[in-house]
Design a protein around this motif. Sequence first.
Motif, PDB file in Angstrom:
ATOM      1  N   ILE A  76      51.331  49.282  47.355  1.00 33.01           N
ATOM      2  CA  ILE A  76      49.976  48.566  47.938  1.00 33.01           C
ATOM      3  C   ILE A  76      50.277  47.043  46.621  1.00 33.01           C
ATOM      4  N   GLU A  77      50.298  48.086  45.464  1.00 33.16           N
ATOM      5  CA  GLU A  77      50.253  47.141  44.149  1.00 33.16           C
ATOM      6  C   GLU A  77      51.439  46.009  44.736  1.00 33.16           C
ATOM      7  N   LEU A  78      52.530  45.453  44.905  1.00 35.75           N
ATOM      8  CA  LEU A  78      52.831  44.201  45.825  1.00 35.75           C
ATOM      9  C   LEU A  78      51.875  43.551  46.079  1.00 35.75           C
ATOM     10  N   PHE A  79      51.467  44.436  47.231  1.00 35.42           N
ATOM     11  CA  PHE A  79      50.632  43.663  48.513  1.00 35.42           C
ATOM     12  C   PHE A  79      49.760  42.593  47.667  1.00 35.42           C
ATOM     13  N   VAL A  80      49.194  43.867  46.568  1.00 36.79           N
ATOM     14  CA  VAL A  80      47.652  42.741  45.875  1.00 36.79           C
ATOM     15  C   VAL A  80      48.537  41.948  45.052  1.00 36.79           C
ATOM     16  N   LYS A  81      49.497  41.808  44.779  1.00 37.06           N
ATOM     17  CA  LYS A  81      49.923  41.046  43.381  1.00 37.06           C
ATOM     18  C   LYS A  81      50.262  39.694  44.108  1.00 37.06           C
ATOM     19  N   ASP A  82      50.608  39.927  46.130  1.00 40.89           N
ATOM     20  CA  ASP A  82      50.970  38.398  47.006  1.00 40.89           C
ATOM     21  C   ASP A  82      50.133  38.168  47.355  1.00 40.89           C
ATOM     22  N   LEU A  83      48.205  38.564  47.258  1.00 47.69           N
ATOM     23  CA  LEU A  83      47.702  38.287  47.474  1.00 47.69           C
ATOM     24  C   LEU A  83      46.887  37.180  46.506  1.00 47.69           C
ATOM     25  N   LEU A  84      47.732  38.063  45.106  1.00 50.95           N
ATOM     26  CA  LEU A  84      46.344  37.091  43.901  1.00 50.95           C
ATOM     27  C   LEU A  84      48.262  35.705  43.798  1.00 50.95           C
ATOM     28  N   SER A  85      48.917  36.355  44.139  1.00 48.11           N
ATOM     29  CA  SER A  85      49.796  34.584  44.000  1.00 48.11           C
ATOM     30  C   SER A  85      49.132  33.790  45.153  1.00 48.11           C
ATOM     31  N   LEU A  86      48.707  34.063  46.082  1.00 42.53           N
ATOM     32  CA  LEU A  86      48.133  33.566  47.390  1.00 42.53           C
ATOM     33  C   LEU A  86      47.143  32.526  46.820  1.00 42.53           C
ATOM     34  N   LEU A  87      46.456  33.413  46.427  1.00 36.11           N
ATOM     35  CA  LEU A  87      45.214  33.053  45.672  1.00 36.11           C
ATOM     36  C   LEU A  87      45.100  31.999  44.637  1.00 36.11           C
ATOM     37  N   ASP A  88      46.398  32.209  43.808  1.00 34.37           N
ATOM     38  CA  ASP A  88      47.022  30.437  43.113  1.00 34.37           C
ATOM     39  C   ASP A  88      47.279  29.599  43.794  1.00 34.37           C
ATOM     40  N   ALA A  89      48.455  29.820  44.993  1.00 29.94           N
ATOM     41  CA  ALA A  89      49.378  28.921  45.514  1.00 29.94           C
ATOM     42  C   ALA A  89      48.303  28.523  46.467  1.00 29.94           C
ATOM     43  N   LEU A  90      46.961  28.487  46.328  1.00 31.84           N
ATOM     44  CA  LEU A  90      46.186  27.783  47.342  1.00 31.84           C
ATOM     45  C   LEU A  90      45.445  27.281  46.807  1.00 31.84           C
ATOM     46  N   LYS A  91      45.089  27.283  45.284  1.00 30.78           N
ATOM     47  CA  LYS A  91      43.997  27.254  43.338  1.00 30.78           C
ATOM     48  C   LYS A  91      42.487  27.179  44.644  1.00 30.78           C
ATOM     49  N   ILE A  92      42.615  28.723  44.532  1.00 33.15           N
ATOM     50  CA  ILE A  92      41.455  29.000  44.636  1.00 33.15           C
ATOM     51  C   ILE A  92      41.361  30.129  43.890  1.00 33.15           C
ATOM     52  N   ASP A  93      39.640  29.955  42.681  1.00 34.20           N
ATOM     53  CA  ASP A  93      39.436  30.829  41.890  1.00 34.20           C
ATOM     54  C   ASP A  93      39.291  32.318  42.215  1.00 34.20           C
ATOM     55  N   LYS A  94      37.559  32.249  43.404  1.00 35.55           N
ATOM     56  CA  LYS A  94      37.556  33.390  43.372  1.00 35.55           C
ATOM     57  C   LYS A  94      36.991  32.911  45.061  1.00 35.55           C
ATOM     58  N   THR A  95      36.816  34.366  45.397  1.00 37.39           N
ATOM     59  CA  THR A  95      36.952  33.671  46.688  1.00 37.39           C
ATOM     60  C   THR A  95      36.015  35.446  47.635  1.00 37.39           C
ATOM     61  N   MET A  96      35.643  35.358  48.534  1.00 38.95           N
ATOM     62  CA  MET A  96      34.554  37.026  49.350  1.00 38.95           C
ATOM     63  C   MET A  96      36.301  37.543  49.962  1.00 38.95           C
ATOM     64  N   LEU A  97      36.093  38.873  50.605  1.00 35.76           N
ATOM     65  CA  LEU A  97      37.750  39.454  51.046  1.00 35.76           C
ATOM     66  C   LEU A  97      36.836  40.530  51.781  1.00 35.76           C
ATOM     67  N   CYS A  98      37.814  39.610  53.183  1.00 34.09           N
ATOM     68  CA  CYS A  98      37.295  41.034  53.953  1.00 34.09           C
ATOM     69  C   CYS A  98      38.937  42.087  54.563  1.00 34.09           C
ATOM     70  N   GLY A  99      38.626  43.217  54.089  1.00 37.31           N
ATOM     71  CA  GLY A  99      40.212  43.729  54.836  1.00 37.31           C
ATOM     72  C   GLY A  99      40.013  45.106  55.502  1.00 37.31           C
TER      73      GLY A  99
END
Length: 264
Positions: A69-92
Amino acid sequence: MRIAINDITVSYSDEGKNGTPVIIFIHGFPFNKSMWKMQIKALKDNYRVIAYDIRGHGNSDAGDGDFSIELFVKDLLSLLDALKIDKTMLCGLSMGGYIALNAIENYPERFDALILSDTNCISDTSEVKEKRMKAIESIRKSGIEKYADESIKKFFAPESFTTRKKEIDAVWKMIVKTSKQSLCNTLLALSVRKETCNKLSEIKVPVLIMVGKEDKITPPAAAQFMHEKIKDSFLNIIEHAGHLSNMENPVEFNEHLKKFVANV
Ligand code: MLT
């Protein structure tokens, strides 16, 4: 669309207008981003709506190592950075909810609201762990189609087998599209995930919790428990739905979702 993050390339969709509030959808296991079709349609006129395939699922690469799960979270944060999104709503949904809860615990500054659907904050009981090991054994021995036939029975409310045939077929295809290796890696990752219940009271953003009335995997009692722990939370039990409430009753699900995000 595809984007390189960490050691993999991730497949994602990005719809709606730039400059509008962002909402990111995280699918459950063993599904992929196509499970959010109805929610994307409902929101894209007023929001920037992103859905992505978790590594090893849908059209995203699996990478070489083990999953967590930690790796999946790391991927999510990297995706946010790559897409230049500072803050988002999250639906899981379900596993997507495990990822969302771990992400907000560790990076609270990156999220302004959560939608937790058919999910739970506890870690696996020894009984569930054992079932996961049996599933791994069965996937290796008897193949994915048999696993898909068996597991699909628990995902839907009984009535959905007559009223939601298209959705059931779509989910079956999502399962068999996932590789044996990724199914087994994810089952292992889920079995050792950490609980997030202890940190629920620290969540400072609005949270919408939804659950299918007939969800047997992450039942309404689990949703009620999270609702009681999270101060600023709302709970909706979705009628005519099991574990995949967003697909089984998209009308009711989207109504609550739209109302919630409009007020964030
Ligand atoms: C899911 O839908 O993500 C799974 O049911 C989660 C799990 O197996 O714990």
